[in-house]
Design an enzyme around this catalytic site. Structure first.
Site, short mmCIF file in Angstrom:
data_model
loop_
_atom_site.label_atom_id
_atom_site.label_comp_id
_atom_site.label_asym_id
_atom_site.label_seq_id
_atom_site.Cartn_x
_atom_site.Cartn_y
_atom_site.Cartn_z
N ARG A 96 51.07 74.59 -2.69
CA ARG A 96 52.10 75.44 -2.11
C ARG A 96 52.01 76.82 -2.76
NH1 ARG A 96 57.40 76.91 -3.80
NH2 ARG A 96 58.37 77.97 -2.04
N HIS B 54 56.06 86.41 9.32
CA HIS B 54 56.02 86.62 7.87
C HIS B 54 54.72 87.31 7.41
CE1 HIS B 54 59.52 84.20 7.95
NE2 HIS B 54 58.97 83.02 7.79
N SER C 199 76.93 74.18 10.83
CA SER C 199 76.66 72.77 10.56
C SER C 199 75.17 72.52 10.30
CB SER C 199 77.10 71.94 11.78
OG SER C 199 76.45 72.46 12.94
N1 NDP Z 1 65.88 75.77 8.54
C1 NDP Z 1 65.05 76.65 8.01
O1 NDP Z 1 64.49 76.46 6.93
C2 NDP Z 1 64.77 77.94 8.73
C3 NDP Z 1 65.35 78.23 9.95
N2 NDP Z 1 65.12 79.43 10.55
C4 NDP Z 1 65.75 79.75 11.83
O2 NDP Z 1 67.15 79.71 11.70
C5 NDP Z 1 67.77 79.25 12.88
C6 NDP Z 1 68.59 78.01 12.56
O3 NDP Z 1 67.73 77.02 12.02
P1 NDP Z 1 68.23 75.58 11.56
O4 NDP Z 1 69.48 75.69 10.80
O5 NDP Z 1 67.08 74.90 10.95
O6 NDP Z 1 68.53 74.90 12.95
P2 NDP Z 1 69.35 73.60 13.31
O7 NDP Z 1 68.52 72.80 14.23
O8 NDP Z 1 69.87 72.94 12.09
O9 NDP Z 1 70.53 74.21 14.18
C7 NDP Z 1 71.66 74.89 13.63
C8 NDP Z 1 72.91 74.45 14.40
O10 NDP Z 1 72.79 74.88 15.74
C9 NDP Z 1 73.35 73.90 16.61
N3 NDP Z 1 72.31 73.51 17.56
C10 NDP Z 1 71.15 72.85 17.31
N4 NDP Z 1 70.43 72.70 18.43
C11 NDP Z 1 71.13 73.28 19.41
C12 NDP Z 1 70.91 73.48 20.79
N5 NDP Z 1 69.82 73.03 21.39
N6 NDP Z 1 71.86 74.13 21.50
C13 NDP Z 1 72.96 74.59 20.90
N7 NDP Z 1 73.21 74.45 19.58
C14 NDP Z 1 72.32 73.81 18.85
C15 NDP Z 1 73.79 72.74 15.75
O11 NDP Z 1 75.18 72.89 15.51
P3 NDP Z 1 76.31 72.17 16.36
O12 NDP Z 1 75.71 71.06 17.13
O13 NDP Z 1 77.31 71.72 15.33
O14 NDP Z 1 76.86 73.26 17.21
C16 NDP Z 1 73.05 72.94 14.45
O15 NDP Z 1 73.78 72.46 13.35
C17 NDP Z 1 66.62 78.99 13.85
O16 NDP Z 1 66.45 80.12 14.63
C18 NDP Z 1 65.43 78.76 12.94
O17 NDP Z 1 64.22 79.07 13.56
C19 NDP Z 1 64.35 80.40 9.97
C20 NDP Z 1 63.76 80.17 8.76
C21 NDP Z 1 63.87 78.93 8.06
O1 LIG Z 2 60.36 80.64 8.11
C1 LIG Z 2 59.90 79.65 7.59
O2 LIG Z 2 59.60 79.68 6.28
C2 LIG Z 2 59.48 78.49 5.54
C3 LIG Z 2 58.80 78.88 4.23
O3 LIG Z 2 59.59 79.79 3.54
P1 LIG Z 2 59.34 80.02 1.97
O4 LIG Z 2 60.27 81.12 1.61
O5 LIG Z 2 59.66 78.72 1.29
O6 LIG Z 2 57.90 80.38 1.81
C4 LIG Z 2 58.67 77.45 6.27
O7 LIG Z 2 58.71 76.23 5.56
C5 LIG Z 2 59.28 77.25 7.64
O8 LIG Z 2 58.44 76.38 8.41
C6 LIG Z 2 59.41 78.54 8.39
O9 LIG Z 2 60.20 78.34 9.57
#
Ligand code: NDP
Ligand SMILES: O=C1O[C@H](COP(=O)(O)O)[C@@H](O)[C@H](O)[C@H]1O
Length: 522
Positions: free
Chosen positions: A369, A278, A45
């Protein structure tokens, strides 16, 4: 399917990466991995799932790397939605991928099912296992050949419980073959201790060869090109050392702020979000010695070695900043000391790099960027052209532009065209869009997910690599967390704090005034 080719051909393509070996040493060229493939996106989600994971799966499907007669995709999360609601949420992120035809999209979406449950819920994971098993039986998977790939698109706080649930209820059912693999996203911990704790928890449940710690920078085209560039070209071999190179910058800049991710970001900051993972991974590939071969373990051994040669960071060689307005985000504490910008100088104590500063710089809400590696060479000794143009010419630089507009260019001094003997700065330029017209550069996630299916861990972070990476940054991070180092305010849309430019200069970087690289147009 728009992409033609028999199942056998595609299975071979999944295992046909030349010179590559799976983590357990099998030659992927000779061991086709077949059988039903279940890809389970936990946290379906969330933001990452919709923006990166599902689009990457769609692109792999479109290109024939995932076959509808053997793959099934499951989303899992707590949010109560139906299969169709999940499909509707992600649809908008798939249509424009690579600007390609979307005729296959309905078939792809039908491969996705949603299972609802908690991250520590036995019931939820039993349900998930049931759904996966039903799919495996429906595909007449021969027992033992099924493959289960769990992608944790989740906050790291839930990794231990999720991994325990997978281990207890969702493993591949037989030891006759097939596999279970776990992909985990960064950040892997917040410092050395928490990272080690997480590694121990995961290590108790899975073998290292089952764990894929993803760092999406390792999937970028020009990051993957670094080894080829350095070790397949005679040009670079003799120059790539302290005798010729004065300083190296590895830079990440974003022209937007935390954009709705303030809550997450404030807990981590720019060093944990970008630099410790990174940029440090890029540094490894720029600075490491030549590996014995392209086997993942040989490459990762060299990365660990170079990280172990990094000296403790001197606090005089670190500048941190925070953009004005960052704390206006309601999810960010009013007292936040979290840096949104940092420049840190790393020094490598070995024969090749003694005395060469590696300047790692990352910032949010800056004036542009881009991500690039900038290798600046030393001055030419005994420069006979110093009086030709009235000004001293700039130093040679080799720039690898990771994004946007992938390119490599060499800044060099040439004779200014004309009757006079004057010199001018110019460049030799390899701009990918111009040179490789019509070639689509794959998204990092696409490539890395394919690697996990192939069992190739080359572009994933090994546990010992992670440990050294945290050893390097933990003292500085603790100093910031304790408030002993305060971020300098900077204006959004600026270059960051002026102190960072002064540090750059002190480290030895000499800017070439009046020269700007302009990407060529077609
Ligand atoms: N978003 C990005 O651009 C990037 C993210 N990441 C990493 O990827 C992972 C996911 O990121 P992202 O999708 O942004 O995260 P989200 O905050 O969107 O969380 C993903 C899902 O996890 C569940 N969730 C959120 N918070 C909690 C909590 N405290 N406890 C349990 N479940 C929770 C929710 O689903 P539900 O409530 O439906 O269970 C949510 O939809 C992280 O480790 C992040 O650091 C890495 C690089 C880039
Ligand atoms: O991991 C992450 O990367 C993005 C940047 O990724 P890019 O491929 O667009 O350079 C950054 O925005 C984010 O904060 C970080 O969690």
């Amino acid at each position: 399917m728009a992409v033609s080719g028999s199942l056998v051909e595609k299975n071979m393509s999944l295992s046909s990466r030349s010179d590559s070996f799976s983590s357990d040493g099998r030659d992927l060229e000779t061991v086709p991995e077949t059988g039903c493939l279940s890809i389970i996106v936990l946290g379906a989600s969330g933001d990452l799932a919709k923006k990166k994971t599902f689009p990457a799966l769609w692109n792999l499907y479109r290109q024939g790397f995932l076959q509808s007669n053997e793959v099934h995709i499951f989303g899992y999360a707590r949010t109560r939605i139906s299969d169709d609601e999940l499909r509707d949420r992600i649809r908008g992120y798939l249509v424009d991928s690579h600007g390609a035809s979307t005729d296959d999209l309905p078939q792809f979406l039908q491969l996705i099912k949603y299972v609802n449950g908690g991250y520590d819920s036995e019931e939820g994971f039993r349900l998930l296992d049931k759904a996966i098993s039903e799919h495996e039986f429906s595909k007449n998977s021969q027992e033992g050949t099924s493959r289960r790939l769990f992608y944790l698109a989740l906050p790291p706080s839930v990794y231990p419980s999720v991994c325990k649930m997978i281990r207890n209820f969702c493993m591949n059912k037989s030891d006759l073959g097939g596999w279970t693999r776990i992909v985990v996203e960064k950040p892997f911990g917040k410092d050395l201790d928490t990272s080690e704790e997480l590694s121990n928890q995961l290590g108790d449940l899975f073998d290292e060869k089952q764990l894929y710690r993803i760092d999406h920078y390792l999937g970028k085209e020009l990051v993957q090109n670094l080894l080829v560039l350095r070790f397949a070209n005679r040009f670079f071999l003799p120059l790539w050392n302290r005798d010729n190179i004065d300083n190296i910058q590895i830079v990440f800049r974003e022209d937007f702020g935390t954009e709705g991710r303030g809550g997450y970001f404030d807990e981590y900051g720019i060093i944990r979000d970008i630099i410790q993972n990174h940029l440090l991974q890029v540094l490894c590939l720029v600075a490491m010695e030549k590996p014995v071969s392209l086997r993942p373990e040989h490459i990762r051994d060299e990365k660990v070695k170079v990280l172990q040669s990094v000296l403790p960071i001197s606090y005089e060689e670190a500048v941190i900043g925070q953009y004005e307005g960052y704390k206006d985000d309601p999810t960010v504490s009013d007292k936040s000391n979290t840096p949104t910008f940092a420049t840190v100088v790393l020094r490598i104590h070995n024969e090749r790099w003694e005395g060469v500063p590696f300047i790692l710089k990352a910032g949010k809400a800056l004036n542009s960027r881009k991500a690039e590696i900038r290798v600046q060479f030393k001055d030419v000794p005994g420069d006979i052209f110093r009086f030709c143009s009235g000004v001293k010419q700039g130093r040679n630089e080799f720039v690898i532009r990771l994004q946007p507009s992938e390119a490599m260019y060499m800044k060099l001094t040439v004779k200014k065209p004309g009757l006079e003997m004057a010199t001018i700065q110019s460049e030799m330029d390899l701009s990918y869009r111009q040179r490789y017209q019509g070639v689509t550069i794959p998204e990092a996630y696409e490539r890395l997910i394919l690697d996990t299916i192939r069992g190739d861990q080359q572009h994933f972070v090994r546990r010992d690599e992670l440990k050294v990476a945290w050893e390097i940054f933990t003292p500085l991070l603790h100093k910031i967390d304790n408030g002993d180092l305060k971020p300098i305010p900077y204006k959004p849309g600026s270059r960051g704090p002026a102190e960072a430019d002064k540090l750059l200069e002190k480290a030895g970087y000499v800017q070439t005034h009046g020269y700007i690289w302009i990407p060529p147009t077609l």
